[in-house]
Design a protein around this motif. Sequence first.
Motif, PDB file in Angstrom:
ATOM      1  N   ASP A 215      36.953 -16.185 -13.721  1.00 20.80           N
ATOM      2  CA  ASP A 215      36.331 -15.064 -12.952  1.00 20.80           C
ATOM      3  C   ASP A 215      36.116 -16.018 -11.776  1.00 20.80           C
ATOM      4  OD1 ASP A 215      34.607 -13.403 -11.950  1.00 20.80           O
ATOM      5  OD2 ASP A 215      33.125 -13.454 -13.171  1.00 20.80           O
ATOM      6  N   GLY A 229      28.429 -11.051  -8.535  1.00 16.94           N
ATOM      7  CA  GLY A 229      28.859 -10.538 -10.100  1.00 16.94           C
ATOM      8  C   GLY A 229      30.289 -10.855 -10.440  1.00 16.94           C
ATOM      9  N   TYR A 272      30.773 -12.051 -25.124  1.00 17.61           N
ATOM     10  CA  TYR A 272      31.692 -12.486 -24.166  1.00 17.61           C
ATOM     11  C   TYR A 272      30.790 -13.964 -24.109  1.00 17.61           C
ATOM     12  CZ  TYR A 272      31.832 -13.363 -18.809  1.00 17.61           C
ATOM     13  OH  TYR A 272      31.819 -13.717 -17.773  1.00 17.61           O
ATOM     14  N   ASN A 288      27.346 -12.897 -23.205  1.00 20.32           N
ATOM     15  CA  ASN A 288      26.987 -11.699 -22.561  1.00 20.32           C
ATOM     16  C   ASN A 288      27.233 -10.559 -23.678  1.00 20.32           C
ATOM     17  OD1 ASN A 288      26.117 -12.367 -20.058  1.00 20.32           O
ATOM     18  ND2 ASN A 288      28.252 -12.377 -19.266  1.00 20.32           N
ATOM     19  N   ARG A 290      28.597  -7.932 -23.656  1.00 20.59           N
ATOM     20  CA  ARG A 290      29.281  -6.464 -23.124  1.00 20.59           C
ATOM     21  C   ARG A 290      30.570  -7.075 -22.647  1.00 20.59           C
ATOM     22  NH1 ARG A 290      29.081  -8.245 -18.185  1.00 20.59           N
ATOM     23  NH2 ARG A 290      27.198  -9.656 -17.908  1.00 20.59           N
ATOM     24  N   GLY A 292      33.084  -8.096 -19.205  1.00 20.84           N
ATOM     25  CA  GLY A 292      32.686  -8.557 -18.209  1.00 20.84           C
ATOM     26  C   GLY A 292      33.273  -7.721 -16.975  1.00 20.84           C
ATOM     27  N   ASP A 293      32.555  -7.929 -15.670  1.00 28.56           N
ATOM     28  CA  ASP A 293      33.003  -7.235 -14.616  1.00 28.56           C
ATOM     29  C   ASP A 293      33.339  -8.186 -13.550  1.00 28.56           C
ATOM     30  OD1 ASP A 293      33.422  -5.730 -12.325  1.00 28.56           O
ATOM     31  OD2 ASP A 293      32.060  -3.983 -13.202  1.00 28.56           O
ATOM     32  N   PRO A 294      34.414  -8.752 -13.099  1.00 25.38           N
ATOM     33  CA  PRO A 294      35.594  -7.758 -13.141  1.00 25.38           C
ATOM     34  C   PRO A 294      36.785  -8.264 -14.185  1.00 25.38           C
ATOM     35  CG  PRO A 294      35.830  -9.561 -11.501  1.00 25.38           C
ATOM     36  CD  PRO A 294      34.327  -9.772 -12.021  1.00 25.38           C
ATOM     37  N   GLU A 295      36.119  -9.155 -15.042  1.00 23.61           N
ATOM     38  CA  GLU A 295      37.172  -9.362 -16.203  1.00 23.61           C
ATOM     39  C   GLU A 295      37.918  -8.382 -16.866  1.00 23.61           C
ATOM     40  OE1 GLU A 295      34.355 -10.762 -15.852  1.00 23.61           O
ATOM     41  OE2 GLU A 295      34.042 -12.824 -16.488  1.00 23.61           O
TER      42      GLU A 295
END
Length: 438
Positions: A215, A229, A272, A288, A290, A292-295
């Motif tokens: 990231d 983020g 994560y 985490n 959940r 990831g964003d943007p993963e």
Amino acid sequence: MTTVLVVGGGGREHTLCWSLGKSSRVDRILVAPGNAGTALAERCENLEVGAGDLAGLVDAARRESVDLVAVGPEAPLAAGLADAMEAIGVPTFGPSADCARLEASKAYCKTFLNELSVPTAASATFREPEPALAYLDQLPSVPVIKASGLAAGKGVVVAETPAEAAAAIRAMLVDGRFGEAGREVVVEERLRGTEISVLAFSDGNDFVVMPAAQDHKRIFDGDRGPNTGGMGAFVPSPFATGGLIGEVSNRIIRPTLDALAAAGTPYRGVIYFGLMLTEEGPRVLEINCRLGDPETQAVLPLLESDLFEVMLGCATGSLGGVQVEWSGSACTTVVMSSAGYPTVSAKPAPISGLKEAVIEGCLVFHAGTSLVDGVIHATGGRVLGVTALGNTLPEATERAYAGVEAITFEGSHHRLDIGRRPLPESVRVPLSHGGSIR
Ligand code: AMP
Ligand code: GLY
């Protein structure tokens, strides 16, 4: 008729919809609340229900006879959305509130990791400013200051000087910045090295590691400016050799999942691990609960198996029977954000060039977009994740940037160094991928 309810409205959720849309088993995808990308996607329908509206989501799941709920963001999981869905018998991809505490309380996460001797940075937790400041004085180097609770990715201060660290402690414990989330503060040894994101599908017992991602958290090139983020990601990380992923699986992922299962709280969904690759080996920076964003935007295009089956396997404890295959390609996502991100929100602005980016060979995942009179507008924050596959990382990256060049909206910003920074000689080894470590 199989219906999936996707919870969330960012780039990660548009990617989930796109990937679920490829499944021959999925007839209908409802998204709460979604964005312009999900509004226009095939078989997708946005619902006017917020991701934080647990009662509204439960109602929608019942009313629409939903077969699987896929939860994107952490806040509803920490608030017990998976538990609420379980109570009405709807399989849910996403962990229970008990498991989500690993993300929702960094203080709890540190205790959990230390009890299991999972490698992580040394730390201490405080609720009062004086002992925290006194502890600071004893440390040989400037630590990282973290609000323990959920702070939308903004609660970590990587201080450069003791004065900055002290100011962060005061801001959280005296001035109440981050509110409840900052009532407890973790003061943590600063680790040096390369950061990678290792995500795994888990059904509580079996797990499958995804190809590792890198990231880019800071807003500007060269990792300068405030944390965001995430401004872009690429997969696979060339640092993630088979040996490293084996070590992470055995020393970090397996002990974590086994401890949760033994406590009667099996972990179902994606876990994560944000890792720092230090000279002493990989250490956990954060967990985490959940994707990831943007993963997600960069990893799911590499999934060759049916995401619906993988998610259902996680949700129902039957991942062991599901094939999870990854393509050997590379994938890069470059985030385009609005003017002022991550501090100021921008006015809506029409977006042009989306079709041209697709002609360049890109997938364009929407985040902060909405339809205004049928026209796609940027509505602030992270707006788009322009994604491309390639046989090699440079090929994927250059294709993604060709897509970015085609797209315009007022005030748009993106980094120019996603996937483009030279790697040290020592890591120029053949790319390796995630696999089926069960
Ligand atoms: P976290 O939410 O805990 O992952 O922190 C957000 C970001 O802060 C991470 O992705 C790292 O870039 C940085 N960070 C967090 N903890 C540390 C640490 N102990 N040492 C160095 N950087 C850190
Ligand atoms: N990209 C970092 C995260 O999703 O937490």
